[in-house]
Design a protein around this motif. Structure first.
Motif: not given
Length: 192
Positions: A25-34, A10-16, A167-174, A145-147
């Motif tokens: 089943e491990w799929e990186a979230l857009p922009g998280a690895l970068e 839910g932070t680096l990869n999609r939650s299930r 503190q609250v952020h939209e995602d790991l990239s933000a 605010l992902t996963g």
């Protein structure tokens, strides 16, 4: 040392709804690895702290978890990112261990391993139990605010039941953008 502890699912990869139980089943979230790569380039050492109760429940084994993490490391390396370590709790909730988040055990282990006071460590993740564990360990906490927390995007930050000072952020990239901007402002303030 600038140390950051991230949650995984839910932070680096999609939650299930069930478990990420295989590399397929491990799929990186857009922009998280970068985002991790940008943090690394900014001098941040990044560690994962993750509950993996699927092991304790017999849903997957250590070989599967190692294969998932090998895929994660390969994909990170492909974009110039790196993790210093992955700490995980393999226990089921009923085991009552000290390392299962929201207990702070994993964070205490990380602080000891890296010799860093936990008050100097930042924690970011999508699960409230991740930030609760970080707060219990004395870390500065950031909720993404992902996963598991994606549904909170429509809620006012003040209404989110997170530890004080989180503190609250939209995602790991933000979050990465915010943290690197904080570093730049601190460096500029200290420049002659």
């Amino acid at each position: 040392m600038k140390l950051l502890i991230l949650d995984r699912d839910g932070t680096l990869n999609r939650s299930r709804d069930d478990y990420v139980a295989s590399p397929d089943e491990w799929e990186a979230l857009p922009g998280a690895l970068e985002a991790v790569a940008r943090l690394n380039q900014g001098g941040w050492r990044v560690v994962i702290a993750t509950n993996q109760s699927g092991i304790g429940r017999g849903l997957f084994d250590m070989a599967s978890l190692n294969a998932i993490h090998a895929k994660m490391h390969r994909q990170l390396a492909a974009v110039g990112g790196r993790l210093e370590a992955v700490f995980f709790c393999p226990h089921a909730p009923e085991d009552g261990c000290h390392c299962r988040k929201p207990e702070p055990g994993l964070f205490e282990q990380i602080g000891q391993r890296f010799g860093v006071p936990l008050a100097d460590v930042r924690v970011a993740g999508n699960a409230l139990r991740h930030v609760q564990a970080g707060a219990a360990a004395g870390c500065a906490t950031h909720l993404l605010l992902t996963g598991q927390s994606e549904h909170l995007r429509e809620v006012d930050d003040a209404a989110i039941d997170a530890p004080p000072s989180t503190q609250v952020h939209e995602d790991l990239s933000a979050f990465a953008d915010w943290l690197l901007a904080q570093d730049a402002a601190t460096a500029a303030a200290g420049a002659p």
